[in-house]
Design a protein around this motif. Sequence first.
Motif, PDB file in Angstrom:
ATOM      1  N   LEU A 266     -26.305 -16.503 -42.309  1.00 42.67           N
ATOM      2  CA  LEU A 266     -25.385 -17.263 -41.466  1.00 42.67           C
ATOM      3  C   LEU A 266     -26.159 -18.217 -40.563  1.00 42.67           C
ATOM      4  O   LEU A 266     -25.797 -19.394 -40.421  1.00 42.67           O
ATOM      5  CB  LEU A 266     -24.526 -16.315 -40.627  1.00 42.67           C
ATOM      6  CG  LEU A 266     -23.687 -16.962 -39.515  1.00 42.67           C
ATOM      7  CD1 LEU A 266     -22.732 -18.002 -40.076  1.00 42.67           C
ATOM      8  CD2 LEU A 266     -22.934 -15.882 -38.726  1.00 42.67           C
ATOM      9  N   ARG A 267     -27.225 -17.714 -39.968  1.00 39.12           N
ATOM     10  CA  ARG A 267     -28.041 -18.560 -39.100  1.00 39.12           C
ATOM     11  C   ARG A 267     -28.626 -19.733 -39.887  1.00 39.12           C
ATOM     12  O   ARG A 267     -28.587 -20.883 -39.440  1.00 39.12           O
ATOM     13  CB  ARG A 267     -29.162 -17.747 -38.465  1.00 39.12           C
ATOM     14  CG  ARG A 267     -30.054 -18.557 -37.517  1.00 39.12           C
ATOM     15  CD  ARG A 267     -31.113 -17.664 -36.901  1.00 39.12           C
ATOM     16  NE  ARG A 267     -31.919 -17.040 -37.950  1.00 39.12           N
ATOM     17  CZ  ARG A 267     -32.536 -15.866 -37.816  1.00 39.12           C
ATOM     18  NH1 ARG A 267     -32.431 -15.182 -36.694  1.00 39.12           N
ATOM     19  NH2 ARG A 267     -33.251 -15.382 -38.815  1.00 39.12           N
ATOM     20  N   THR A 268     -29.142 -19.463 -41.092  1.00 40.94           N
ATOM     21  CA  THR A 268     -29.730 -20.521 -41.910  1.00 40.94           C
ATOM     22  C   THR A 268     -28.681 -21.542 -42.334  1.00 40.94           C
ATOM     23  O   THR A 268     -28.938 -22.755 -42.302  1.00 40.94           O
ATOM     24  CB  THR A 268     -30.399 -19.913 -43.158  1.00 40.94           C
ATOM     25  OG1 THR A 268     -31.423 -19.003 -42.742  1.00 40.94           O
ATOM     26  CG2 THR A 268     -31.015 -20.996 -44.031  1.00 40.94           C
ATOM     27  N   GLU A 269     -27.500 -21.060 -42.721  1.00 38.54           N
ATOM     28  CA  GLU A 269     -26.434 -21.972 -43.133  1.00 38.54           C
ATOM     29  C   GLU A 269     -26.055 -22.902 -41.987  1.00 38.54           C
ATOM     30  O   GLU A 269     -25.844 -24.112 -42.180  1.00 38.54           O
ATOM     31  CB  GLU A 269     -25.221 -21.181 -43.607  1.00 38.54           C
ATOM     32  CG  GLU A 269     -24.206 -22.004 -44.365  1.00 38.54           C
ATOM     33  CD  GLU A 269     -24.747 -22.499 -45.692  1.00 38.54           C
ATOM     34  OE1 GLU A 269     -24.535 -23.711 -45.988  1.00 38.54           O
ATOM     35  OE2 GLU A 269     -25.372 -21.722 -46.436  1.00 38.54           O
ATOM     36  N   SER A 270     -25.978 -22.357 -40.785  1.00 38.75           N
ATOM     37  CA  SER A 270     -25.651 -23.171 -39.614  1.00 38.75           C
ATOM     38  C   SER A 270     -26.751 -24.182 -39.326  1.00 38.75           C
ATOM     39  O   SER A 270     -26.470 -25.346 -38.978  1.00 38.75           O
ATOM     40  CB  SER A 270     -25.441 -22.266 -38.391  1.00 38.75           C
ATOM     41  OG  SER A 270     -24.366 -21.369 -38.597  1.00 38.75           O
ATOM     42  N   GLU A 271     -27.980 -23.753 -39.467  1.00 37.35           N
ATOM     43  CA  GLU A 271     -29.098 -24.664 -39.221  1.00 37.35           C
ATOM     44  C   GLU A 271     -29.114 -25.811 -40.229  1.00 37.35           C
ATOM     45  O   GLU A 271     -29.439 -26.950 -39.879  1.00 37.35           O
ATOM     46  CB  GLU A 271     -30.420 -23.890 -39.275  1.00 37.35           C
ATOM     47  CG  GLU A 271     -30.618 -22.933 -38.091  1.00 37.35           C
ATOM     48  CD  GLU A 271     -31.805 -22.014 -38.272  1.00 37.35           C
ATOM     49  OE1 GLU A 271     -32.329 -21.937 -39.418  1.00 37.35           O
ATOM     50  OE2 GLU A 271     -32.199 -21.349 -37.295  1.00 37.35           O
ATOM     51  N   GLN A 272     -28.760 -25.524 -41.482  1.00 37.30           N
ATOM     52  CA  GLN A 272     -28.729 -26.570 -42.497  1.00 37.30           C
ATOM     53  C   GLN A 272     -27.657 -27.609 -42.180  1.00 37.30           C
ATOM     54  O   GLN A 272     -27.864 -28.815 -42.366  1.00 37.30           O
ATOM     55  CB  GLN A 272     -28.481 -25.956 -43.879  1.00 37.30           C
ATOM     56  CG  GLN A 272     -29.639 -25.135 -44.415  1.00 37.30           C
ATOM     57  CD  GLN A 272     -30.900 -25.956 -44.583  1.00 37.30           C
ATOM     58  OE1 GLN A 272     -30.897 -26.984 -45.273  1.00 37.30           O
ATOM     59  NE2 GLN A 272     -31.989 -25.531 -43.967  1.00 37.30           N
ATOM     60  N   LEU A 273     -26.510 -27.157 -41.702  1.00 39.95           N
ATOM     61  CA  LEU A 273     -25.470 -28.099 -41.296  1.00 39.95           C
ATOM     62  C   LEU A 273     -25.891 -28.876 -40.057  1.00 39.95           C
ATOM     63  O   LEU A 273     -25.633 -30.080 -39.940  1.00 39.95           O
ATOM     64  CB  LEU A 273     -24.158 -27.348 -41.046  1.00 39.95           C
ATOM     65  CG  LEU A 273     -22.980 -28.188 -40.531  1.00 39.95           C
ATOM     66  CD1 LEU A 273     -22.724 -29.395 -41.418  1.00 39.95           C
ATOM     67  CD2 LEU A 273     -21.742 -27.315 -40.416  1.00 39.95           C
ATOM     68  N   ASP A 274     -26.560 -28.206 -39.135  1.00 38.31           N
ATOM     69  CA  ASP A 274     -27.057 -28.865 -37.928  1.00 38.31           C
ATOM     70  C   ASP A 274     -27.958 -30.036 -38.298  1.00 38.31           C
ATOM     71  O   ASP A 274     -27.919 -31.107 -37.669  1.00 38.31           O
ATOM     72  CB  ASP A 274     -27.796 -27.844 -37.063  1.00 38.31           C
ATOM     73  CG  ASP A 274     -27.955 -28.287 -35.609  1.00 38.31           C
ATOM     74  OD1 ASP A 274     -28.400 -29.427 -35.381  1.00 38.31           O
ATOM     75  OD2 ASP A 274     -27.647 -27.499 -34.704  1.00 38.31           O
ATOM     76  N   LEU A 275     -28.774 -29.864 -39.333  1.00 40.67           N
ATOM     77  CA  LEU A 275     -29.669 -30.938 -39.762  1.00 40.67           C
ATOM     78  C   LEU A 275     -28.892 -32.186 -40.203  1.00 40.67           C
ATOM     79  O   LEU A 275     -29.372 -33.311 -40.057  1.00 40.67           O
ATOM     80  CB  LEU A 275     -30.549 -30.460 -40.919  1.00 40.67           C
ATOM     81  CG  LEU A 275     -31.645 -29.452 -40.573  1.00 40.67           C
ATOM     82  CD1 LEU A 275     -32.321 -28.963 -41.835  1.00 40.67           C
ATOM     83  CD2 LEU A 275     -32.676 -30.061 -39.621  1.00 40.67           C
ATOM     84  N   LEU A 276     -27.678 -31.989 -40.729  1.00 37.86           N
ATOM     85  CA  LEU A 276     -26.883 -33.116 -41.190  1.00 37.86           C
ATOM     86  C   LEU A 276     -26.293 -33.930 -40.041  1.00 37.86           C
ATOM     87  O   LEU A 276     -26.055 -35.131 -40.195  1.00 37.86           O
ATOM     88  CB  LEU A 276     -25.735 -32.633 -42.087  1.00 37.86           C
ATOM     89  CG  LEU A 276     -26.084 -32.103 -43.471  1.00 37.86           C
ATOM     90  CD1 LEU A 276     -24.804 -31.747 -44.227  1.00 37.86           C
ATOM     91  CD2 LEU A 276     -26.897 -33.112 -44.270  1.00 37.86           C
TER      92      LEU A 276
END
Length: 266
Positions: A11-21
């Motif tokens: 969940l943390r990684t998925e959120s971080e990937q969206l944050d990068l966008l």
Amino acid sequence: MSEPLAVFDDLRTESEQLDLLVRDLEAEAWSTPTPAPRWTVAHQIAHLAWTDRAALLAMGDPDAFAGEVEKALAAPDSFVDDGAEAGAALEPAVLLAQWRDGRAELQKVLRSAAETRTKFPWYGPPMSAASMATGRLMETWAHGQDVADALGVVREPSDRLRHIARIGIRARDFAFAVQGLPAPDGGEFRVELLAPGGQLWTYGPEDAAQRVTGPALDFCLLVTQRAHRDDLAVRAEGADADRWLDIAQAFAGPPGQGRSPKGTRP
């Protein structure tokens, strides 16, 4: 790593990937329309921030959360949109900070609750901490797909999709119920999905009379209603399995609008 702990990290990684966008977007880019009708990039992030706050309330103050459920029941067609609209009206930097703070706090609360068997209230069935994290990951990935589509970004699929596939499969009977249809007779379907890494993810009895097969990415796009069935390589064997692919949803609440086939979009 155990599955409950893995889903928190995922969940943390998925959120971080969206944050990068979205972290470096110009202010005007936050107003870019997404495939969801009337929702911009800002609405998508605002919805995630709003739902994280709802999860924190459910886990920290169930009585207060019950009041939010009553509001949702009183306005089922506008409750979610109203929450997104309020957040989307904020300055992008403020909205981004709220989303980051909320998801960081939710991580702490989820992990602290991981050792208990407590069930927390939700808009659907009560959830454990791991189930809550799975639901948040599913939403983050799905709304992140809307953002990626709006920005013209093609995301690389990952094995985090296994969480979304599992919740979509487990929600089969719920998908029938919200359509006013009886659950299929005959037990579980066999579901075989080709994972991003090339391995085969299998669910249900091998000798099941009905089955669903296809790429895991396409199945996840289907159950989150981010793409129309006609545009996906997901196949069904059996009448009930075929019907399921028309109505599948991995999220709580009423049936979504879904997406039109690519050939019919304006």
